[in-house]
Structure formats: C-alpha cells, structure tokens
Design an enzyme around this catalytic site. Structure first.
Site, PDB file in Angstrom:
ATOM      1  NE  ARG A 101      -3.537  -2.383   2.443  1.00 59.56           N
ATOM      2  CZ  ARG A 101      -4.363  -2.700   3.425  1.00 59.56           C
ATOM      3  NH1 ARG A 101      -4.578  -1.844   4.416  1.00 59.56           N
ATOM      4  NH2 ARG A 101      -4.977  -3.873   3.410  1.00 59.56           N
ATOM      5  CG  ASP A 168       2.837  -8.144 -15.752  1.00 61.28           C
ATOM      6  OD1 ASP A 168       2.811  -7.276 -14.857  1.00 61.28           O
ATOM      7  OD2 ASP A 168       2.318  -9.268 -15.620  1.00 61.28           O
ATOM      8  CG  HIS A 229       2.683 -14.652 -18.597  1.00 65.68           C
ATOM      9  ND1 HIS A 229       3.340 -13.513 -18.262  1.00 65.68           N
ATOM     10  CD2 HIS A 229       2.805 -15.477 -17.518  1.00 65.68           C
ATOM     11  CE1 HIS A 229       3.845 -13.638 -17.038  1.00 65.68           C
ATOM     12  NE2 HIS A 229       3.537 -14.822 -16.559  1.00 65.68           N
ATOM     13  CD  GLU A 232       0.485 -19.292 -16.642  1.00 65.19           C
ATOM     14  OE1 GLU A 232       0.234 -18.131 -17.043  1.00 65.19           O
ATOM     15  OE2 GLU A 232       0.822 -19.553 -15.470  1.00 65.19           O
ATOM     16  CG  ASP A 310       5.142 -18.142 -12.834  1.00 62.03           C
ATOM     17  OD1 ASP A 310       5.303 -16.964 -13.185  1.00 62.03           O
ATOM     18  OD2 ASP A 310       4.152 -18.815 -13.168  1.00 62.03           O
TER      19      ASP A 310
HETATM   20  O1  LIG Z   1      -4.448  -5.170  -9.984  1.00 62.70           O
HETATM   21  C1  LIG Z   1      -5.631  -5.226 -10.320  1.00 62.70           C
HETATM   22  O2  LIG Z   1      -6.461  -4.469  -9.843  1.00 62.70           O
HETATM   23  C2  LIG Z   1      -6.092  -6.263 -11.291  1.00 62.70           C
HETATM   24  C3  LIG Z   1      -7.380  -6.231 -11.761  1.00 62.70           C
HETATM   25  C4  LIG Z   1      -7.799  -7.229 -12.635  1.00 62.70           C
HETATM   26  C5  LIG Z   1      -6.949  -8.250 -13.016  1.00 62.70           C
HETATM   27  C6  LIG Z   1      -5.665  -8.260 -12.507  1.00 62.70           C
HETATM   28  C7  LIG Z   1      -4.774  -9.362 -12.872  1.00 62.70           C
HETATM   29  O3  LIG Z   1      -5.121 -10.188 -13.689  1.00 62.70           O
HETATM   30  C8  LIG Z   1      -3.464  -9.455 -12.235  1.00 62.70           C
HETATM   31  C9  LIG Z   1      -2.751 -10.712 -12.603  1.00 62.70           C
HETATM   32  C10 LIG Z   1      -1.318 -10.684 -12.169  1.00 62.70           C
HETATM   33  O4  LIG Z   1      -0.862 -11.996 -12.038  1.00 62.70           O
HETATM   34  C11 LIG Z   1       0.516 -11.951 -12.218  1.00 62.70           C
HETATM   35  N1  LIG Z   1       0.975 -13.321 -12.388  1.00 62.70           N
HETATM   36  C12 LIG Z   1       1.675 -13.976 -11.469  1.00 62.70           C
HETATM   37  N2  LIG Z   1       1.920 -15.216 -11.883  1.00 62.70           N
HETATM   38  C13 LIG Z   1       1.355 -15.359 -13.082  1.00 62.70           C
HETATM   39  C14 LIG Z   1       1.296 -16.432 -14.001  1.00 62.70           C
HETATM   40  O5  LIG Z   1       1.785 -17.555 -13.790  1.00 62.70           O
HETATM   41  N3  LIG Z   1       0.628 -16.216 -15.155  1.00 62.70           N
HETATM   42  C15 LIG Z   1       0.064 -15.032 -15.431  1.00 62.70           C
HETATM   43  N4  LIG Z   1       0.110 -13.972 -14.595  1.00 62.70           N
HETATM   44  C16 LIG Z   1       0.742 -14.137 -13.425  1.00 62.70           C
HETATM   45  C17 LIG Z   1       0.724 -11.022 -13.367  1.00 62.70           C
HETATM   46  O6  LIG Z   1       1.959 -10.378 -13.294  1.00 62.70           O
HETATM   47  C18 LIG Z   1      -0.423 -10.032 -13.205  1.00 62.70           C
HETATM   48  O7  LIG Z   1       0.012  -8.874 -12.618  1.00 62.70           O
HETATM   49  C19 LIG Z   1      -5.223  -7.267 -11.657  1.00 62.70           C
HETATM   50 ZN   LIG Z   2       4.431 -15.735 -14.844  1.00 57.90          ZN
END
Ligand SMILES: O=C(O)c1cccc(C(=O)CC[C@H]2O[C@@H](n3cnc4c(=O)[nH]cnc43)[C@H](O)[C@@H]2O)c1
Ligand SMILES: [Zn+2]
Length: 372
Positions: A101, A168, A229, A232, A310
């Site tokens: 935060r 990303d 990505h 996956e 990861d």
């Molecule tokens: O931050 C938000 O408010 C928000 C709102 C809606 C959707 C999202 C995301 O989808 C964030 C996904 C987040 O997941 C991370 N991540 C970590 N490991 C993996 C993986 O194996 N495959 C795909 N994504 C991954 C990625 O960096 C995204 O930031 C967020």
């Molecule tokens: Zn990843």
C-alpha cells in the site's frame, strides 16, 4: 482452460534424482545434484514481484496492514496458497497485492525478494512487476519507481544480485491497464533505469492477445523487449498470437506449444526461448502432473528453454527446486544442469560483459565441482 492429462495423478511435485555420472566417474546421488544446484550461479528470467513475497515478507506486510484477509501464520499460508485453478490463484495473488500500500512496502518487498534470490546464488533476475496494480491502489507513480530503483541499487551493492524489470499489463484489467502500463514504461520522466522488457500477464481465457498490439508496438519502439505470457492456460494459438501480434522475443510459459508441431519447429528455428516454470504449471493446474510436463518435448524439438520459478512461495518452490525438477525430467547430470543455467544467461537482457561474467562463474563452479 486447456489442461494436459496424460498419465496417472501425483500429489505435490517432488524432484527425485536418478543415478548419474559425476565426480571422478562415480554415479551422482541426487543429493549431490541438489547440492550442486544450490551452489550454482544462476539467472532467473520469469519471476513475479508480488508472487515472490515469502511467508516472512507476507507476515511483515500483513502486520503493517492488519485489516487484510491474508493469514500471517506461515502454516496457514500453505493452505491459503493451495489453488483449485488458475482463477483461484489470481484471486489469492490479488489479495497479496492488496497488502502493498505504500512506497515503503514496495521497497521492502523488492529488497527482500532480492535477498531471497541472492541466497540461491541468483546473480541476475528479471523481475516482472505490475505497476498498474500499485498505481490504481493509490501509490504515487514517482514514489513507486523510486522505491523499486532504490531497492535494486541496494540489492546489487549488498547482495551482488543484478535486478532488471519487466513491466507487465494485467490483461484481464482491460485496455485501461495496458495504456497505463505503457505510459509508465515509456515516459522518460518515469521510466526506471532497470526496465528492460514489457509483458502481459494474468488469465489468458477471454483475454485475446492481439488487442494489446498497439501497446507492445509503443513499448518496442521505446526500446523494450517483448516477453508476454502465452500458452500457459490456453492452447498454441495464443502463442502464435504472441509471436505475430506482440512480437514476442521470449514466451512466458508457452506450455501448450507442444500441441502444435509447426509451432515447436518455428520456436526452434527462430530461437525463441520458452520461460518454463514446471511447478507453477502444476500448482495452477495448467498441467496435471510433473511427469506429464512437456519440458522434454521442447528440448527434443530443439527449443531453447530456460528454467524459472514464477511465484515461488505461492507455489511452494524456489529456483533451486525448479532446476532439480528439470534435471529429473530431462535426466541431466551436473554439466546438463550448468548448460540449462547458461541458456538463461544467454537469452537474458543483460549486457554482454554481464553475461560473460556469469557464464565464467558457472564454468568455474562446474569445473571445480567435477574436479577429481
Ligand atoms: O491489480 C488489479 O487491480 C487487477 C485487476 C484485474 C486483473 C488483474 C490481474 O489479472 C493481475 C494478474 C497478475 O498476475 C501476475 N501473475 C503472477 N503469476 C502469473 C502467471 O503464472 N501467469 C500469469 N500472470 C501471473 C501477473 O503479473 C499479473 O500482474 C489485476
Ligand atoms: Zn508468470
């Protein structure tokens, strides 16, 4: 979700060694190989910032923000980090994002992640950061950049681990998140010195890759490398989209590429590496068991593979364990493991002198280990 189902089920992944030739021609006990891996200088190319928060870091952040639903007790965290599917994983992931935060939280997380990497002899890491998730939660963008850069410089000075950033797009958050991410990545007043690449993460189902082309075009024009990505949790067509529309130079996971022989040949011919994260694929249930993981098929197809962790604490793993898993799946001895480690250095976005230094360290370490 496309799930690979090919053989009998197994519980949580556990690397096992087989007898392999080693020091002085004797057979390597798998414990020897684990010890070799633990001391091997390594590069990590696919690891997420928030997904690297160890139970120790999560506990510290949760103590700072006691209203959070994330458990502080490390034992409770093991259950909390057990996922029913990829969507569940993202829900849990975002609950940890909610713990970050303030700029000081960002700095603590980044610096402590570097400490954990250094403990595993990681000399170089490209950390995937999602700045949109932090700025939309109210962290000032300038303070966010300063926090990661301050931690990067301190980590390099104190631990000797070189960090670089991949920003990303969290694809499911829509094009607003893409616009914000590319702005933060390309605005000369904000763009951090350590930024080398541009990615796309989050769920793939219902989030087609081509819509992100204009944002990748801008990032690439600004000198960033493309590392989305793809493949996956969906099939090979997503990998094709990442190559065609997003001009991917490396592919995050690419797991389901094995379903398309033409894609395998293309990845091999054009030397487009896959960032393979075996345990992650089991934890998110993208692949059912390690024995069904297509890593070996990628290597047999001539594709350059790198081994990565990861979101290590969330998946109950670390980079050393991922190398041990890969050694088992590929039946590697020490030289084979060292060669995998050099793949990651070779296809990283580190400068040439930096690559030469780590390659030299890997060679020196391996020769000393194998000396009679
Ligand atoms: O931050 C938000 O408010 C928000 C709102 C809606 C959707 C999202 C995301 O989808 C964030 C996904 C987040 O997941 C991370 N991540 C970590 N490991 C993996 C993986 O194996 N495959 C795909 N994504 C991954 C990625 O960096 C995204 O930031 C967020
Ligand atoms: Zn990843």
């Amino acid at each position: 979700m496309t799930t690979i189902h090919r053989s009998a089920d197994h519980p949580r992944p556990s690397p096992q060694g087989t007898g392999r030739r080693s020091r002085g021609g004797t057979l390597t006990d798998h414990r020897d190989l684990h010890a070799f891996i633990a001391g091997l200088p390594k590069a990590e190319l696919h690891v997420h910032h928030v997904g690297s928060a160890s139970p120790r870091i999560v506990s510290e952040l949760a103590a700072r923000h006691p209203d959070s639903k994330v458990p502080t007790d490390p034992e409770a965290l093991v259950d909390y980090f057990t996922f029913t599917d990829f969507a569940h994983f993202i829900d849990v992931y975002l609950s940890v994002v909610d713990l970050i935060r303030t700029p000081e939280d960002v700095r603590l997380l980044t610096y402590e992640v570097a400490r954990d990497l250094a403990r595993q002899q990681v000399r170089y890491a490209e950390l995937t950061i999602t700045p949109f998730s932090s700025t939309r939660r109210g962290i000032d963008e300038r303070a966010f950049m300063d926090a990661i850069e301050d931690a990067r410089k301190a980590a390099e000075a104190e631990f000797g681990t070189v960090l670089r950033w991949c920003f990303d797009i969290p694809g499911e958050a829509g094009l607003e998140s893409a616009e914000e991410t590319v702005r933060l990545a390309t605005d000369d007043r904000l763009r951090p010195e350590g930024l080398v690449s541009f990615g796309l993460g989050g769920p793939e189902i219902g989030v087609p890759r081509p819509q992100f082309k204009p944002y990748f075009d801008r990032a690439i024009a600004a000198g960033l490398h493309s590392v989305p990505h793809a493949g996956e949790t969906t099939g090979p067509e997503t990998v094709w989209d990442a190559l065609t529309h997003l001009r991917a130079e490396r592919v995050g996971h690419g797991t389901h590429s094995f379903q398309d022989p033409k894609l395998l040949a293309h990845l091999a011919e054009h030397r487009i590496p896959l960032e393979v994260c075996p345990t992650s694929n089991i934890a998110t249930r993208a692949v059912r068991t390690l024995d069904e993981h297509p890593l070996k098929e990628f290597v047999e197809a001539g594709i350059v593979v790198t081994i990565n962790s990861d979101d290590p604490p969330m998946f109950g793993t670390d980079l050393d364990n991922e190398y041990a898993v890969a050694a088992r799946l590929l039946d590697l001895d020490e030289r084979g493991v060292a060669s995998l480690a050099k793949n990651a250095v070779d296809v990283s976005f580190l400068d040439e002198p930096g690559k030469a230094r780590i390659r030299g360290e890997i060679d020196a370490y391996t020769s000393a280990w194998l000396a009679p």
